[in-house]
Every structure is written in structure tokens, then in C-alpha cells.
Motif scaffolding. Sequence first.
Motif, PDB file in Angstrom:
ATOM      1  N   LYS A 184       0.819  -1.177  -0.030  1.00  0.00           N
ATOM      2  CA  LYS A 184       0.195  -0.067   0.156  1.00  0.00           C
ATOM      3  C   LYS A 184       0.929   1.253  -0.147  1.00  0.00           C
ATOM      4  O   LYS A 184       2.096   1.049   0.410  1.00  0.00           O
ATOM      5  N   ASN A 185       0.155   2.323  -0.242  1.00  0.00           N
ATOM      6  CA  ASN A 185       0.891   3.581  -0.485  1.00  0.00           C
ATOM      7  C   ASN A 185       2.208   3.629  -1.314  1.00  0.00           C
ATOM      8  O   ASN A 185       3.405   4.147  -0.893  1.00  0.00           O
ATOM      9  N   THR A 186       2.194   2.926  -2.377  1.00  0.00           N
ATOM     10  CA  THR A 186       3.108   2.928  -3.190  1.00  0.00           C
ATOM     11  C   THR A 186       3.489   4.277  -3.945  1.00  0.00           C
ATOM     12  O   THR A 186       2.544   5.009  -4.181  1.00  0.00           O
ATOM     13  N   GLY A 187       4.693   4.165  -4.795  1.00  0.00           N
ATOM     14  CA  GLY A 187       4.890   5.576  -5.640  1.00  0.00           C
ATOM     15  C   GLY A 187       4.045   5.608  -6.979  1.00  0.00           C
ATOM     16  O   GLY A 187       3.803   4.629  -7.597  1.00  0.00           O
ATOM     17  N   LEU A 188       3.887   6.729  -7.643  1.00  0.00           N
ATOM     18  CA  LEU A 188       3.312   6.644  -8.894  1.00  0.00           C
ATOM     19  C   LEU A 188       4.273   6.429 -10.011  1.00  0.00           C
ATOM     20  O   LEU A 188       4.001   6.329 -10.905  1.00  0.00           O
TER      21      LEU A 188
END
Length: 251
Positions: free
Chosen positions: A151-155
Motif C-alpha cells: 500500500k501507499n506505493t509511488g506513482l
Amino acid sequence: MGWLNKFGNNKYSFSKNLKKIEKREQEEREWATTPEIGKIATPFQRNRSKINQLENANVKKLEPIREERKEQVKGQERLKLVIDGAILECSLCTQPKGILKVNFDTPSTQEKRTATEVETTATSLIFNGNCTKSPNSASPCASVMQTGSWKNTGLLKVQEKASLLQRSTILCLYGRTDIKITDSGQISEPEVIKTENAPVTNLEYDLKIKILSKDFVPLGIPNFKGKTENGTIIFEIVNKKAEVNNLVFYI
């Protein structure tokens, strides 16, 4: 007999000066035992007090700036790309700190492989301890680990996969707890800091003064022949900590 009178006068003058020295030394001893409250501050003490006030005022001015800077750094750290060798943390492992091993072939960041969302197994999330959720905490984390998705990975996409950031977390389904990244693995590069007109902060000094003269008594008092003895004091100053541009001595 004029020479005798002259000799006698010098002898009297020398004795008188010695008494002055003894009186001054006695006053200094009394001063040393006098409590700070009630003392009449010397010019040096007043100057030191002003410096302390300035330093304390500057520290107070810098506190909100430092706190703001900490928050900025913390935010920047959380957005860092994660690379091979990053530090993991699982609160249910008997050895909470683990290592992220990037097995997927990706372009490098700081000469190490960049981590992506595909690193989800025990071969990538390496913990050497046992899981405390297992019976008697006997099972190694590697044998019971079951994970979900990051979760909350980068674009940013790396090899068409979402990149991992330091803020990214992954749920261990066995222990029902998040595995976190506490260190991205990147080495911080120092930035150029402008110090011009910056407030002065507290500095630590380690000054050592060594008197090189074997004897400096009577400190310029004429001897029986009318010649000045030991008119100067020779000493050595050694500083081992903060840089000092100016020194002021009060004797």
C-alpha cells in the motif's frame, strides 16, 4: 651613604609591593568563596552574561525553524524510493528488524536495484526471528509469512510495476500486522547550507592554557637593583573543539 639610602628605599618599595600582592591574593581567595548572588560582576562576567543571553535567544529563535525542518525532512524521507538493502520492521517478530532483498531485475538507484510492488514473499522480506503469533513463538517468520499487496506505493513505474516508497506498508496475513519500511536504503547526500547571517548557536570549547614560564613572580616589580623582573607571562593555548577567531583575556 647615598647608595645605602637608595638601597633601603628600593627594599621598602619591594616589601610594599609584596604586601599589595598578598592583599590582592587574599581578596581573590575571598572572592572565590563568595556566592554568585551578591557579587559585583566584573567586566568579563558582564560580557559573558551578554553572550549567554544572546546564545539563549538565538536557540529559542532556531527552535521553530528546526522543528519545521524536521517535519520537512520526515516528509521527504517518506517519499524516498526504496532500494535493495532497505530496513524493514515487523512488531511481531522476535527480531523486529529485517532486510528487503530486491529479486526482481530493475534499474538501479544509487547503484542498487529499485524495489517494486512485486517483492512480497519471504525471499524478499527477510526476517531472521520467529513469529510471536505462532504457538510458543516457535515458528520462523519465513515459514509462516503470508502477505497481501503493498500500500501507499509511488506513482513512478519501474518495469511497469509501482515503485516502493519508504511510506509503503504490506500486511502480513498470518500475524495481521503491517510490515513497515524504516529506512529506504538510500544514502543521504549533504546539501549546501548557507551560513551567512545565520544566528550564533551554543558552541563547545575545549581550551587548555599552559604557563610556559617557570616563575612569574613578582610580575614586573623592580628588584633591589631597580630592574624589572618577569614583566611578561608566556603561556600556550590549545583548542580542541570549536573554531575560535578571537580570544579576550581579563587579568
